[in-house]
Design a protein around this motif. Structure first.
Motif, PDB file in Angstrom:
ATOM      1  N   TYR A 158       2.808   3.624   0.763  1.00  0.00           N
ATOM      2  CA  TYR A 158       2.095   2.521   1.422  1.00  0.00           C
ATOM      3  C   TYR A 158       0.635   2.530   0.996  1.00  0.00           C
ATOM      4  N   GLU A 159       0.065   3.697   0.863  1.00  0.00           N
ATOM      5  CA  GLU A 159      -1.236   3.923   0.239  1.00  0.00           C
ATOM      6  C   GLU A 159      -2.344   3.022   0.807  1.00  0.00           C
ATOM      7  N   THR A 160      -2.618   3.224   2.090  1.00  0.00           N
ATOM      8  CA  THR A 160      -3.668   2.464   2.778  1.00  0.00           C
ATOM      9  C   THR A 160      -3.492   0.955   2.565  1.00  0.00           C
ATOM     10  N   SER A 161      -2.279   0.484   2.731  1.00  0.00           N
ATOM     11  CA  SER A 161      -1.881  -0.928   2.682  1.00  0.00           C
ATOM     12  C   SER A 161      -1.892  -1.534   1.279  1.00  0.00           C
ATOM     13  N   ARG A 254      -8.209  -5.161  -5.253  1.00  0.00           N
ATOM     14  CA  ARG A 254      -9.585  -5.257  -4.742  1.00  0.00           C
ATOM     15  C   ARG A 254      -9.841  -6.650  -4.163  1.00  0.00           C
ATOM     16  N   LEU A 255     -10.759  -6.673  -3.200  1.00  0.00           N
ATOM     17  CA  LEU A 255     -11.317  -7.927  -2.711  1.00  0.00           C
ATOM     18  C   LEU A 255     -12.829  -7.748  -2.640  1.00  0.00           C
ATOM     19  N   ARG A 268     -10.803  -1.456   2.179  1.00  0.00           N
ATOM     20  CA  ARG A 268      -9.503  -1.893   2.698  1.00  0.00           C
ATOM     21  C   ARG A 268      -9.082  -0.999   3.854  1.00  0.00           C
ATOM     22  N   THR A 269      -8.458  -1.620   4.856  1.00  0.00           N
ATOM     23  CA  THR A 269      -7.997  -0.864   6.028  1.00  0.00           C
ATOM     24  C   THR A 269      -6.481  -0.656   5.982  1.00  0.00           C
TER      25      THR A 269
END
Length: 318
Positions: A158-161, A254-255, A268-269
């Motif tokens: 899942y790796e931090t979403s 990325r964002l 990122r959450t």
């Protein structure tokens, strides 16, 4: 006396000969009359291969000429002229697009410099379990899913979403397969490689009573007509905001938001939002980057908490 006795048998032989010739002549005449009648043409013609075929215009059941169809009073429907059938020596024509089956999902390919644990072109092994996905929502906070072909990714992958929104092709040992979208997280003790599938998705691979089955799975880059959408989190303003991307074809790496000095990357959450704790860039231009490094820029979106705002952009299919 001797000469008279010899002449009688000669007359008998001549009479018999005359009758034979007469009968043969009559038979020949009858044959000529039958052959010269208008309907006396032969019913079949011999092909070069030696097989018989019905004469043109004859019905296969009655052997009578087929009457010409009566003209219809209805207006003819326009239609395309069908193509001639291919001969035995020419290759078969290609099927029309309408008759062609849609291509099966294909694993994503290409280099992905920003990929995390889940990389394209790689087959992963693990186990599949199942859970009640209800409306398909989960830890990724996408909201209700348009279908229930969804999965919860194990905690490690899942790796931090980062797995959120990824399309996964799952195969069972039986050969059955299903395509799912990651919308949830499967917490520990879910092991690396494990997928917790919705009951609806698991049923495509095996009966629910199986409970747990071995699988292989790989990342997809599916075809889609949708574009990426953006949503601001509840409570967002010019002073603090959370930003989420939805409907992206490839996993999002990325964002970023535009600032006076260029682009600033947001953190990122676990619940799949990118946060700007001091309001930097909130309400301004955004830049999205997928795991392949492709970048999309979105301008002119207002801060509208909990509102899904569509864009005109989408990542390339890989």
């Amino acid at each position: 006396m001797a000469s008279a006795s010899h002449r009688r048998p000669l007359r008998k032989r001549r009479s018999a000969l005359v009758w034979t010739v007469a009968v043969a002549a009559v038979g020949l005449l009858v044959s000529l009359v039958i052959a010269l009648r208008p309907d006396g043409a032969p019913d079949t013609v011999r092909t070069a291969a030696g097989t018989a075929s019905a004469r043109p215009g004859a019905s296969p059941t009655t052997d009578k000429p087929t009457p010409a169809p009566k003209p219809s009073t209805a207006s003819p429907t326009p239609r395309r002229t069908p193509a001639a059938a291919p001969s035995a020596t020419t290759p078969s024509a290609r099927p029309s697009p309408a008759a062609t089956r849609p291509s099966a999902p294909r694993p994503a390919s290409g280099t992905a410099p920003l990929a995390g644990r889940i990389k394209p072109g790689t087959a992963y092994t693990g186990v599949a379990t199942h859970y009640d996905a209800k409306d398909g929502d989960g830890a990724c906070l996408y909201g209700p899913s348009p279908d229930l072909m969804v999965a919860a990714m194990n905690h490690a992958d899942y790796e931090t979403s980062q797995a959120c929104g990824a399309y996964i092709l799952v195969r069972a040992a039986s050969g059955a397969s299903v395509t799912v979208r990651v919308t949830n997280e499967c917490p520990l003790p879910c092991a690396p490689g494990q997928l917790d599938l919705s009951k609806e998705a698991f049923a495509k691979l095996a009966g629910l009573s199986a409970g747990r089955i071995p699988i292989t799975w790989s990342l997809l880059s599916p075809g889609t007509s949708e574009t990426v959408a953006i949503r601001y989190k509840t409570g967002s303003s010019r002073h603090w905001c959370g930003i989420q991307a939805l409907g992206h074809r490839n996993p999002l790496a990325r964002l970023e938001v535009r600032t006076g000095g260029g682009w600033s990357r947001l953190k990122r959450t676990e619940y799949n939002y990118f946060l700007s704790p001091d309001g930097t860039g909130c309400g301004g231009s955004l830049r999205l980057t997928d795991i392949y490094g492709e970048q999309l820029t979105v301008d002119g979106l207002a801060i509208r908490p909990d509102s899904v705002q569509p864009t005109r952009v989408q990542f390339t299919r890989r």
